[in-house]
Design a protein around this motif. Sequence first.
Motif, short mmCIF file in Angstrom:
data_model
loop_
_atom_site.label_atom_id
_atom_site.label_comp_id
_atom_site.label_asym_id
_atom_site.label_seq_id
_atom_site.Cartn_x
_atom_site.Cartn_y
_atom_site.Cartn_z
N PRO A 80 -8.41 -6.05 -6.13
CA PRO A 80 -7.76 -5.37 -5.09
C PRO A 80 -6.91 -4.30 -5.16
CG PRO A 80 -7.60 -7.53 -4.41
CD PRO A 80 -7.76 -7.49 -5.88
N GLU A 81 -5.70 -4.70 -5.60
CA GLU A 81 -4.89 -3.85 -5.52
C GLU A 81 -5.09 -2.46 -6.49
OE1 GLU A 81 -2.70 -7.37 -4.39
OE2 GLU A 81 -3.91 -7.01 -6.19
N LEU A 99 -13.43 -8.11 -2.33
CA LEU A 99 -13.02 -6.59 -2.62
C LEU A 99 -13.89 -5.77 -1.87
CD1 LEU A 99 -13.25 -7.16 -6.46
CD2 LEU A 99 -11.33 -6.67 -5.24
N THR A 131 -7.70 -0.22 -4.85
CA THR A 131 -7.04 0.78 -4.10
C THR A 131 -6.04 1.79 -4.80
OG1 THR A 131 -5.32 -0.78 -3.34
CG2 THR A 131 -7.36 -0.73 -2.01
N ILE A 161 0.78 -1.04 0.05
CA ILE A 161 0.06 0.04 -0.07
C ILE A 161 1.04 1.33 0.09
CG2 ILE A 161 -0.31 -0.01 2.36
CD1 ILE A 161 -2.89 0.95 1.97
N GLN A 208 -12.00 -2.83 0.07
CA GLN A 208 -11.11 -2.11 -0.95
C GLN A 208 -12.22 -1.19 -1.76
OE1 GLN A 208 -10.56 -5.09 -0.59
NE2 GLN A 208 -8.26 -5.42 -0.48
N ARG A 209 -13.08 -1.75 -2.15
CA ARG A 209 -14.00 -0.93 -2.86
C ARG A 209 -14.96 0.11 -1.99
NH1 ARG A 209 -17.42 -5.27 -7.06
NH2 ARG A 209 -15.64 -5.48 -8.12
N GLN A 217 -13.52 1.37 0.51
CA GLN A 217 -12.76 2.51 1.04
C GLN A 217 -12.44 3.38 -0.45
OE1 GLN A 217 -8.64 1.60 1.05
NE2 GLN A 217 -7.89 3.07 2.60
#
Length: 2045
Positions: free
Chosen positions: A502-503, A551, A506, A463, A554-555, A557
């Motif tokens: 996911p990467e 996900l 974000t 991150i 992440q989604r 956020q």
Amino acid sequence: MELAHSLLLNEEAYNQLGEVQKAEFIFDWLRYLEKLLVATSRSDVREKQKTLVEQLLSLLNSSPGPPTRKLLAKNLALLYSIGDTFSVYETIDKCNDLIRSKDDSPSYLPTKLAAVVCLGSLYKKLGRILGNTFTDTVGNILKAMKSAESQGRYEIMLSLQNILNGLGAAATPCHRDVYKAARSCLTDRSMAVRCAAAKCLLELQNEAVFMWSTDLDSVATLCFKSFEGSNYDVRISVSKLLGTVLAKAIISKHPGAAASRQSIRRVSLEEVLELLGTGFLRGSSGFLRASGDMLKGTSSVSRDVRVGVTQAYVVFISTLGGAWLEKNFAAFLSHILSLVSQSHPKATQTQIDAVCSRRCVSFILRATVGGLLGEKAQIAAAKDICQAIWKLKKVMDAVMSDGNLETRLGSADVAASQHMLVCALQELGNLIHSLGTTAAPLLQDSSTGILDNVISVTVHPSISVRLAAAWCLHCIAVALPSYLTPLLDRCLERLTVLKSSPEAVTGFSFAVAALLGAVKHCPLGIPHGKGKIIMALAEDLLCSAAQNSRLSAQRTQAGWLLIAALMTLGPAFVSHHLARVLLLWRCVFPVSPKDLETEKSRGDSFTWQVTLEGRAGALCAIKSFVAHCGDLLTEEVMQHLLPPLPCAVDLLTQLSSILKTYGSPLKTPSVVYRQRLYELLILLSPETYEGNLSAILRELAADLTAPDVQVAASSFLLPPLCHQDDLLILSPLLQETDHRFIEEQLLLGSGIACGSLEYDPYSIYEKDVEGDSVPKPLPPMLSVTSSAVKLFGVVCTHVGEAQRLLVLEQLLDSIKHTKGARQQVVQLHVVSSVSSFLKYVAGSKGHLSPEEVRRPVLALVMGALESPNPLLRCAAAEAWARLAQVVDDGAFTAALAQVSFDKLKSARDAVTRTGHSLALGSLHRYLGGISSQHLNSCVGILYTLSQDSTSPDVQTWALHSLSLIIDSAGPLYYIHAEPTLSLIMMLLLNVPPTHAEVHQSLGRCLNALITTLGPELQGNSTSVSTLRSSCLLGCAVMQDNPDCLVQAQAISCLQQLHMFAPRHVNLSSLVSCLCVNLCSPYLLLRRAVLACLRQLVQREAAEVSEHAVMLAKNSREELTLDANIREVGLEGALLTLLDKETDQKLCHDIKETLNHMLTSMAVDKLSFWLKLCKDVLAASADFATVMCVDTMQEEEGDKGDDASVLTSRNDGRPHPFTNPRWATRVFAAECVCRIINQCENAHSAHFDVALAQEMKKKDSRSDFLVLHLADLIRMAFMAATDHSDQLRLSGLETLLVVIRRFATIPEPEFPGHVILEQYQANVGAALRPAFTSETPPDVTAKACQVCSAWIASGVVSDLNDIRRVHQLLVASLTKIQVGKEALSHLYNESASTMEILAVLKAWAEVYIIAVERHKNHRQSLKTPACSEEGIGNGSISPDGLLELVHADLGTLSRLWLAALQDFALLTLPSEFASQLPVEGGAFYTAETSENAKLHYYNSWALILHATALWLTSTGFVVADPDEGAPNLSRPVTPTSMCQGSSSGPTVKSPEDVYTERFHLILGISVKFLCSLRSDATMESITACLHALQALLDVPWPRSKIGSDQDLGIELLNVLHRVILTRESPSIQLASLEVVRQIICAAQEHVKEKRRSAEVDDGAAEKETLPEFGEGKDTGGLVPGKSLVFATLELCVCILVRQLPGLNPKLTGSPGVKATKPQMLSEDGSRLVSAALVILSELPAVCSPEGSISILPTLLYLTTGVLRETAVKLPGGQLSSTAAASLQALKGILSSPMARAEKSRTAWTDLLRSALTTVLDCWDPVDGTHQELDEVSLLTAVTVFILSTSPEVTTIPCLQKRCIEKFKATLEIKDPMVQIKTYQLLLSIFQYPNPAVSYPYIYSLVSSIVEKLQEIDRRKPEDTAELQIFQEGIKVLEALVAVAEEQHRSQLVACLLPILISFVLDENALGSATSVMRNLHDFALQNLMQIGPQYSSVFKSVMASSPALKARLEAAIKGNQETVKVKTPTSKHTKNSGKSSSIQLKTNFL
């Protein structure tokens, strides 16, 4: 003190003084002696040398203080260096003996130290003269060191440094011994000794080769050890030593001889870096010992070692220099990045370590790459960094592609590269950010592929890397705004495509958020539609979060992050999406507490994690909304916003139980949730969550005393709660330094991480506090505490008393119930909260009343005042004073002070004493002088404490507190001033230099004291001068202090002194001190230097500048300046500094200083300043661009200096400025504009070539701007064609200023041409690049302005040359025609509005000028004289420009009208918002209307003027040339005017179209003029008035105005207001011209109505015709309804303002009051004349009755102006106002109304009165004779006689007075008056009506004839008399013509003798004067005319007088003779004609 100023010490004066004064006296004498010795001759010094040496040595024994011993040593050395050196050995022995002495008592210590210092000084000054004594001396000193205490060790080290310096290579035998001694001191427990040892070793390494060869490793290890437990100063000194030694090891060329003696190994760069790396990674633990620790895994490098090594890296690279770094950058980069790679797990083993190490690496890169490299080298470095990122990414990809999912994410390799990547990305971002738009080539270079690389790393598994990549994109967007939209699109597109990774979700959401954060730094913005896309995407992410559990976090956020970032774009973007955001916000929280309960029972750890993440995100989005869109927070919105809040608070109270249930995975999310909620609540006003206050307060109390917080992070919690000034006495770490970025980690203590982005991704879109570096949020645990403390202050203030008491008690208990380290943490939190509470109460002016609440607060603060943590004591002292402030009760305050007094008297420990002494100071700060006895006791106690030499801390705090008391007591402190000053002096002279903090506090005291004494210090009484000299002495002591912060204090004290008593501050020594410290490594010292310089140059810039240059020339070694003042002066040095400096405040001060210097000196040192600016601009100008312009200039013949720019590079002379940054170049370009402005206010020769050259010849030193025009043009050109957009804007601005200022200056060598003409190629070349497609709109807009200015300036006369620039405008016009849709989508829509309007404005300016020239040309053709020369000089016909514009007029006019219509819509008041078109106007969109308004405001005026001119030229009779032409694909808005659109069948008639256009222009003008804002420019007002003039030039609009009376009145009232509010004559004149046109329109209207009425009614019913015109039948004029009344008001306003005497109220009576007539200024006369013209037009607008109403006013004003301004002028001219008033009078008198039957009688009466008034002007009132001009008055009388009907002037009384006036005037001796009188009489005599003329003839002829006969007798002597005679004869001749037949012969008989008496015979003619000859010709000619006309009379007269006849014949003969003599030269025909005519005439005899 004056007694101290002698060569020898005045011992008797000395012995009479007390102890303290003695020390001062000695110090003052020594200071004086130092200056005196240098100035005294050698022989005089030798005479007194012996005595002097004795006196100085005797002082050694009188235990001198540190500053004194230093000066003493200096003087001794100086004395020996000037005088003889015989006795120097004795002196050295004496010193050595003193050092050897066994006396160890403290009282003897100063003598020993003084001896040590003397030795150092003697050897330094005399060096090798002292031969071999030094081995003994050094041995002796080193021996003494073994037993010395820290002060001794400190002085010995410095003394050794001086000895080494003086002896140089000769000291080799002692090098090893000194090295050994210094090694031990380098790890001394006293920090000052470490610093001194580092300085000593730094001196040693100059000669001791072993230090950077054989012993290199041990030196390095030693330095690492020295860093352990060090302070900031030690780190600075030791890192300097280490860096220098290592650099030396690399660059030294070893001398051959040395090499043969001992095999010296060369050290490679790799080895040196390896060495430094070891220190960074393993610290000082060496290589062997570390292994054991490493096995246990306990050892971690201490932070101070790491920070020290970091600074050493920077010194190392800086010493090697920029050029070296450029060559070796790749190797250096890979080494630096490897420090945080996984191969060294030590540096990154924990998150905290990793963050700190990354900071260090970033710092090294920033300081070297950012500080040492020029722009080109930085671009190369950026490519290298990009390469490194690419390699790391490849490694990463290899790991990622490894099949097995589980292994790949867990593998250590992912982590391996993450820290390297973060550092590389951050530096890349910083680099591009600082390069700005100059980085464009770097990003366009596809081989580097920066963007691809950065974007590809955005999906890195770590991150931190994803955030760093996002931040890097943010920097790119800020630097290059044109990339912002494409990057945003690209990231949004990736985010949409890769929604399932996911990467990527974000990573790209971070990137989008970071880019949105960049928008506020880019004025051009982003397209409005992006908001919609982002909002839709965010909604989509939030809605789809639940679909896939992998996900969902992440989604969630990402969705909220996008919404929160979108909010930063402000209300314009957000308002459209607000409803959806509020809906989402409502859905995130459960509706009721019941739902919350059910939620708790369901779900598992993971769902709670996601839920908390989502809710924290929502809170963050709303916080962002409240912070950035305050305007949208209406009542209605608040009602939607508040309902979820109670639920959010409920969840807060439940968190702890949820945590218990689901365990640790929820720990971080719950902390983040808390923090977000607290942050939002802090922003909202407490009223909004009243119901939840108590719940929140309970939670806060629990949070602050929670058992799981283990770390006491006082250093970030407390500073905001302490007073800024108090932080200075704490650790220097709290002060601002250049190393703040890395020093911060030491401040926070070991257990705490520094701030870093990954702790709070949401901060990526926020603006960072420190300007442009990466945001550094602290870890959640810390930030939640910090927010809780803040919120506690707010909430605690708003809850009820009982609850407040309860919570405070609870907090007090919680401290008591904990132990040890926990107790400290809890105490810290509680005290912070209470301080925050008190601060909030005090800030909101609240009160803390009940006793019981005070008690717990008092107990808390009291405990903290005695805490061992100094920061806590500091905050407690602040709270203590705040408590007194909010209780606001004298007794309570006194009690608090008493508590402190008692504590201070009883306590012995330093902690209590420091805390309570500061508490006293704080009390005074907030409550002013408490009372005088308190003041006395405070001062007394603090005096005592400040002399407690056992504890420097107590001294420091007590003195600081004293400074606060001095500050707040003000004048009350005067009585204590002297004792305080002597205390300060005593301490300054005695406190050892090792206690720098005490000296700093002393400096603050002195500063406060000087401020308090203030202007008193100028006085001359003895007491004041003693105070003043003590202050100056104190400053001198501090200036000599080795500590930089003390020097900074000294400078600011001197600055204060200079403000209050400038005569007493020695400017040259102050300036030299400033120059030496300009480049100090200490930020605060540099700031003090510049603050002081800035103040000095405001008063005496020239002196400061001279002192600096003198100093630079004289000084040899002292000035270690990077800035070479010798070559470029102080100004150049400051510019260099500006280029290197990064601190914002400092840069601002440097700019201000330079601006002041420029303002006061630029005109006198013109060449110098221009050269400075040129050097800065040329230092980096691209070679190619300069080449191109110089080839163009070759054509112009010899321009010798043009090659200079090209040669300056190759002539071997180093350029004074190496690669200045773009910001510095922008500043230089702005300076050029300022210089031009300064010259405008100076000598006129600056803008006149001929004058300048002439004055230059007279005095070659004088210098004028116009002679530097070539340079100005070249500088503007270089700037305008640079890569940097800001610089291009500045360059174009400069060009604009140059064009405007120099356009009209003629070129003396080529008459008819102007000086700028030769530079047209340069101007064209500078403008062309600004019109390329990729240029940003703001640059193009500026360039358009320059284009139009260039064309309008008229510099270029040839059409083909104009076409070059004109072509650019044509191209832009084509580009903008596609309308708002198709213009670039890179920026916000308002940017294209700006560009379109700039183009239209430029065209408007050109068109206006073209029309004007055409008009002037037509006028000049009417006067034939001008026309020939106009065509003669080969210029184009002025119509050429108009023809150029004509081609595009059709398009232009349509666009102009559309723009005006947009402007009209945009300026409508807000209540009409609903009527505006939904999709916006022709050139703006509805969403961006707010931003667009500004651009319309800038350009509407000229467009309005141009449109009015165009409408005028078509005369409102031609429809659009290409009506509805298909070539315009402009969208047709519902309000489009006259653009034949297919949208509806209604086609407007031409009449409607004209009416609309007319009202559009009129409406805009009236709206603007009737509410002129103070910021309305002159240009706009003038353009607006000119537009109205143009409009009313044609009949159709005039008819509209004429027929609509209300409209006319409205306009007049508006113009009246303009005249009242704007003083400018040009505006008032323009307004009057419009008034005149309105009156003309009204006249035409009245005429038209009369004519049509006559035609309709026929002549028969004449009597019943209705009355037209104002006043109808009654003659009444109603104010507000009457055009005439409004006009009168306006004219009276103008007249009375120019001639106050016209106002009866002022003069006290309506009658004639004798005042002296006055001449008005040229502008004033113009205004008065214009007003009079308007007045004379008024009767024609009225009906007969109306005219009677206004006539008295008109006559009063007209005759009044005549009376006020009829000044006698030489030559009998009339003053322009008198002429105008006569003209107006004539206009009024000859008005048809005077003859109209209805008004005739009234007019006659009034006109008679007026004539009486004029006649009265002559008669002296109350005996004073006025100096009125008789001619003007007589002319007025004549106007009355000739212009009115006879009945007015023929009544006897008036007629008699008039005749008397003429008689009297004829008697006046002034020939001009007589001539004018004759002329007037002539006109009266010829008046056709005998009733008028005869009385005058009867009365005046006899006197005229007498006059002429008198002249006849006297014979005229000069031309004036000749003229009188001629005029008189003309009058008589006219009489002959008028006379009746029977009288005519008598008149002729009178006339002839007079004429004949003037003719001469041929003899007389030859000898006659020219006057007589002219008379002869005149008389003869008249006789020839009269003869034939009245032949009979003629003959009879001749017959009766033979003498006359004879004379006449002789004269005629003589005349013929002279004609014959002339014959040969003249042409025959001419001659024959002449003679024949004469013969004809002689026949009558």
